[in-house]
Enzyme design. Structure first.
Site, PDB file in Angstrom:
ATOM      1  N   GLU A  15      44.084 -56.839 -11.459  1.00 40.49           N
ATOM      2  CA  GLU A  15      45.385 -56.220 -11.206  1.00 40.49           C
ATOM      3  C   GLU A  15      46.509 -57.236 -11.047  1.00 40.49           C
ATOM      4  O   GLU A  15      47.678 -56.881 -11.167  1.00 40.49           O
ATOM      5  CB  GLU A  15      45.290 -55.331  -9.966  1.00 40.49           C
ATOM      6  CG  GLU A  15      44.491 -54.075 -10.220  1.00 40.49           C
ATOM      7  CD  GLU A  15      44.168 -53.308  -8.966  1.00 40.49           C
ATOM      8  OE1 GLU A  15      44.001 -52.087  -9.060  1.00 40.49           O
ATOM      9  OE2 GLU A  15      44.081 -53.908  -7.882  1.00 40.49           O
ATOM     10  N   GLY A  81      40.719 -44.075  -3.656  1.00 40.07           N
ATOM     11  CA  GLY A  81      39.984 -42.849  -3.908  1.00 40.07           C
ATOM     12  C   GLY A  81      40.755 -41.655  -3.378  1.00 40.07           C
ATOM     13  O   GLY A  81      41.347 -41.709  -2.291  1.00 40.07           O
ATOM     14  N   GLU A 198      42.451 -51.921   2.342  1.00 43.68           N
ATOM     15  CA  GLU A 198      43.321 -53.031   2.774  1.00 43.68           C
ATOM     16  C   GLU A 198      44.687 -52.637   3.328  1.00 43.68           C
ATOM     17  O   GLU A 198      45.250 -53.341   4.179  1.00 43.68           O
ATOM     18  CB  GLU A 198      43.552 -53.990   1.599  1.00 43.68           C
ATOM     19  CG  GLU A 198      42.329 -54.673   1.045  1.00 43.68           C
ATOM     20  CD  GLU A 198      41.633 -53.872  -0.047  1.00 43.68           C
ATOM     21  OE1 GLU A 198      40.476 -54.195  -0.367  1.00 43.68           O
ATOM     22  OE2 GLU A 198      42.248 -52.914  -0.584  1.00 43.68           O
ATOM     23  N   ASP A 221      39.447 -42.701  -8.578  1.00 48.12           N
ATOM     24  CA  ASP A 221      38.250 -41.863  -8.479  1.00 48.12           C
ATOM     25  C   ASP A 221      38.478 -40.810  -7.404  1.00 48.12           C
ATOM     26  O   ASP A 221      39.497 -40.813  -6.706  1.00 48.12           O
ATOM     27  CB  ASP A 221      37.021 -42.723  -8.152  1.00 48.12           C
ATOM     28  CG  ASP A 221      37.199 -43.520  -6.861  1.00 48.12           C
ATOM     29  OD1 ASP A 221      36.993 -42.944  -5.787  1.00 48.12           O
ATOM     30  OD2 ASP A 221      37.574 -44.714  -6.941  1.00 48.12           O
TER      31      ASP A 221
END
Length: 254
Positions: A15, A81, A198, A221
């Site tokens: 990323e 998620g 995080e 997800d």
């Protein structure tokens, strides 16, 4: 007045690759097993780094950005998620409030309350929230992602038109890959949109140092039994492109 230096953290190595490519006059500095990439984006000083995984690692990284690189503000991009059923893979969540879902010092204090700070939620300030929101909406409305991500990759994850959500993000040192984890979190914190490892730790360090922050998460997800199947492929093909496009647009606004 403090010079403007923007720290940019990515939750995965992939990323930050596209974000590092945005830097001009890039200089690398290695310390604490991390490589910090310094330069300018659109004429503004910036330092880009892989946060490493989990709350302690991310907190260490942002502390170094503050103390060694004198950042004046912080951008954090990564995946998350979905907890809210409204979220689809490819949607973007901008953190208005961050909470550590695994913080529990009961009976000394209320569940989720951060010791010594007397705070449960850490809030992004309105100015930086508005800047990030404007930049993300521009990416979505201009269909910029479709220009940098192949149609086949978008179809693979059933992404057509991503949406931006602004609200609560929960962080903790757990990768959610079971329906039971997801349902338990929803029951305890029903307003949480998504979960990651995080953001709330980074927000706490920024709060203590009075550094404004923006936590931006792409839904990779459903935080359930299928999470481990799609995760690596999504990082490589989708979220790395999201990060670069969003950061590029934020720097156009600043």
């Amino acid at each position: 007045m403090k010079n403007r230096v923007i720290g940019i953290m990515g939750a995965m190595p992939e990323e930050i690759e596209g974000v590092v490519a945005l830097l001009s006059n890039c200089v690398e500095t290695t310390m604490g097993q991390r490589t910090y990439f310094s330069g300018q984006i659109n004429g503004i000083e910036a330092v880009v780094v892989f946060s490493r995984w989990g709350k302690v690692a991310a907190a260490t990284t942002v502390t170094t950005l503050i103390q060694q690189f004198n950042i004046s503000e912080l951008l954090f991009t990564g995946v998350a998620g979905a907890i809210s059923p409204e979220l689809k893979i490819g949607d973007i969540v901008l953190g208005k409030r961050l909470i550590q879902h695994d913080m529990d010092a009961r009976p000394l204090m209320a569940q989720y309350e951060i010791p010594l700070l007397s705070k449960t939620y850490l809030e992004s300030d309105e100015t930086h929230l508005a800047i990030a929101s404007k930049a993300i909406n521009a990416v979505i409305e201009n269909r910029s992602l479709h220009a940098v991500i192949g149609e086949q990759e978008l179809l693979e994850f059933n992404i057509s038109q991503p949406n931006l959500f602004i609200g609560d993000i929960a962080s903790g040192d757990q990768f959610f890959s079971k329906n039971e984890q997801k349902e338990n979190l929803k029951a305890q914190l029903p307003n949480v949109l998504c979960v990651e490892m995080e953001g709330a730790a980074v927000a706490q360090v920024c709060y203590e140092y009075k550094i404004p922050f923006s936590i931006i998460r792409t839904i990779s997800d459903a935080a359930d039994d299928s999470a481990h199947i799609d995760f690596p492929s999504f990082i490589k093909k989708i979220s790395s492109k999201y990060a670069a496009e969003i950061i590029k647009n934020i720097f156009k606004i600043l």
